[in-house]
Design an enzyme around this catalytic site. Structure first.
Site, PDB file in Angstrom:
ATOM      1  N   CYS A  15       5.156   1.158  10.706  1.00 52.63           N
ATOM      2  CA  CYS A  15       5.316   0.015   9.806  1.00 52.63           C
ATOM      3  C   CYS A  15       6.684  -0.643   9.998  1.00 52.63           C
ATOM      4  O   CYS A  15       6.804  -1.867   9.929  1.00 52.63           O
ATOM      5  CB  CYS A  15       5.090   0.452   8.372  1.00 52.63           C
ATOM      6  SG  CYS A  15       3.408   1.104   8.116  1.00 52.63           S
TER       7      CYS A  15
ATOM      8  N   SER B  95       9.453   4.337   1.678  1.00 53.31           N
ATOM      9  CA  SER B  95      10.174   3.990   2.902  1.00 53.31           C
ATOM     10  C   SER B  95       9.192   3.878   4.074  1.00 53.31           C
ATOM     11  O   SER B  95       8.439   4.812   4.343  1.00 53.31           O
ATOM     12  CB  SER B  95      11.213   5.084   3.183  1.00 53.31           C
ATOM     13  OG  SER B  95      11.973   4.781   4.317  1.00 53.31           O
TER      14      SER B  95
ATOM     15  N   ASN C 137      -2.357   1.759   1.201  1.00 47.65           N
ATOM     16  CA  ASN C 137      -2.785   2.691   2.235  1.00 47.65           C
ATOM     17  C   ASN C 137      -4.301   2.882   2.127  1.00 47.65           C
ATOM     18  O   ASN C 137      -4.808   3.243   1.073  1.00 47.65           O
ATOM     19  CB  ASN C 137      -2.041   4.019   2.054  1.00 47.65           C
ATOM     20  CG  ASN C 137      -2.293   4.987   3.174  1.00 47.65           C
ATOM     21  OD1 ASN C 137      -3.431   5.331   3.463  1.00 47.65           O
ATOM     22  ND2 ASN C 137      -1.228   5.442   3.804  1.00 47.65           N
TER      23      ASN C 137
ATOM     24  N   HIS D 190      -1.769   1.986   7.032  1.00 47.50           N
ATOM     25  CA  HIS D 190      -0.754   2.281   6.031  1.00 47.50           C
ATOM     26  C   HIS D 190      -0.633   1.047   5.136  1.00 47.50           C
ATOM     27  O   HIS D 190      -1.126  -0.036   5.482  1.00 47.50           O
ATOM     28  CB  HIS D 190       0.588   2.575   6.697  1.00 47.50           C
ATOM     29  CG  HIS D 190       0.682   3.949   7.284  1.00 47.50           C
ATOM     30  ND1 HIS D 190       1.842   4.428   7.848  1.00 47.50           N
ATOM     31  CD2 HIS D 190      -0.226   4.945   7.400  1.00 47.50           C
ATOM     32  CE1 HIS D 190       1.650   5.664   8.270  1.00 47.50           C
ATOM     33  NE2 HIS D 190       0.397   6.000   8.019  1.00 47.50           N
TER      34      HIS D 190
ATOM     35  N   GLU E 259       1.782  -1.036   4.465  1.00 45.05           N
ATOM     36  CA  GLU E 259       2.418  -2.203   5.061  1.00 45.05           C
ATOM     37  C   GLU E 259       1.508  -2.859   6.098  1.00 45.05           C
ATOM     38  O   GLU E 259       1.440  -4.089   6.170  1.00 45.05           O
ATOM     39  CB  GLU E 259       3.756  -1.805   5.706  1.00 45.05           C
ATOM     40  CG  GLU E 259       4.750  -1.208   4.728  1.00 45.05           C
ATOM     41  CD  GLU E 259       4.619   0.310   4.548  1.00 45.05           C
ATOM     42  OE1 GLU E 259       5.549   0.901   3.968  1.00 45.05           O
ATOM     43  OE2 GLU E 259       3.604   0.903   4.980  1.00 45.05           O
TER      44      GLU E 259
ATOM     45  N   CYS F  91       7.306   4.003   7.553  1.00 44.47           N
ATOM     46  CA  CYS F  91       7.324   4.912   8.702  1.00 44.47           C
ATOM     47  C   CYS F  91       7.691   4.151   9.979  1.00 44.47           C
ATOM     48  O   CYS F  91       7.915   2.944   9.971  1.00 44.47           O
ATOM     49  CB  CYS F  91       5.941   5.562   8.850  1.00 44.47           C
ATOM     50  SG  CYS F  91       4.680   4.418   9.482  1.00 44.47           S
TER      51      CYS F  91
ATOM     52  N   ASP G 237      -1.195  11.926   6.999  1.00 43.90           N
ATOM     53  CA  ASP G 237      -0.756  10.526   6.952  1.00 43.90           C
ATOM     54  C   ASP G 237       0.562  10.318   7.682  1.00 43.90           C
ATOM     55  O   ASP G 237       0.762   9.269   8.292  1.00 43.90           O
ATOM     56  CB  ASP G 237      -0.636  10.064   5.498  1.00 43.90           C
ATOM     57  CG  ASP G 237      -0.545   8.558   5.394  1.00 43.90           C
ATOM     58  OD1 ASP G 237      -1.544   7.889   5.732  1.00 43.90           O
ATOM     59  OD2 ASP G 237       0.505   8.048   4.974  1.00 43.90           O
TER      60      ASP G 237
END
Length: 146
Positions: free
Chosen positions: A83, A78, A40, A51, A53, A80, A143
């Protein structure tokens, strides 16, 4: 025991924290090799979308559709909606999640679209996020869009 790919994602998360950002990391694996890694960087880059990912996908560069269809995305947290959507766009068949206790993205929706989800409940991932959220709740809420 943490596998080497999740460990690589955790290393990315720690880099983000050391840089003053949010401790979430990700790696993209194809054929047993890491082809992209990221963490991130919203704070570091003043970005709305980086982020872990998204940074990982960006750092992997342009790949063929056939490559994405063989990939596994590892993330310490996990993913979002953003992503997860990118993973669906590129037909990533499997996502390995370090933990989903501090935040849970649309895992059921991913499953409904045929994505295999593996949740590790990794203690190191959980502690990284719990400590971060406790120390910087405003940044965490920013975020996740709250």
């Amino acid at each position: 025991m943490t596998d080497k790919f999740m460990q690589a994602a955790i290393e990315e998360a720690k880099k983000g924290l050391e840089e003053g950002g949010i401790p979430i990391g990700s790696v993209l694996v194809i054929g047993g090799e890491i082809v992209g890694r990221g963490h991130n960087r919203r704070v570091q880059n003043g970005s709305a979308i980086l982020h872990a990912e998204m940074d990982c996908f960006e750092n992997a560069g342009r790949l063929k559709a056939s490559d994405y269809k063989k990939a596994v995305l590892y993330s310490t947290l996990s993913p979002c909606d953003m992503c997860s959507g990118t993973s669906l766009l590129y037909n990533i068949p499997k996502i390995v999640i370090g933990e989903n206790q501090t935040f849970q993205g649309p895992e059921d929706y991913l499953r409904s679209r045929g994505v295999e989800i593996e949740i590790k409940n990794n203690e190191e991932c959980i502690e990284l996020m719990k400590n971060f959220i406790a120390s910087k709740p405003e940044l965490w809420n920013e975020d996740i869009g709250e």
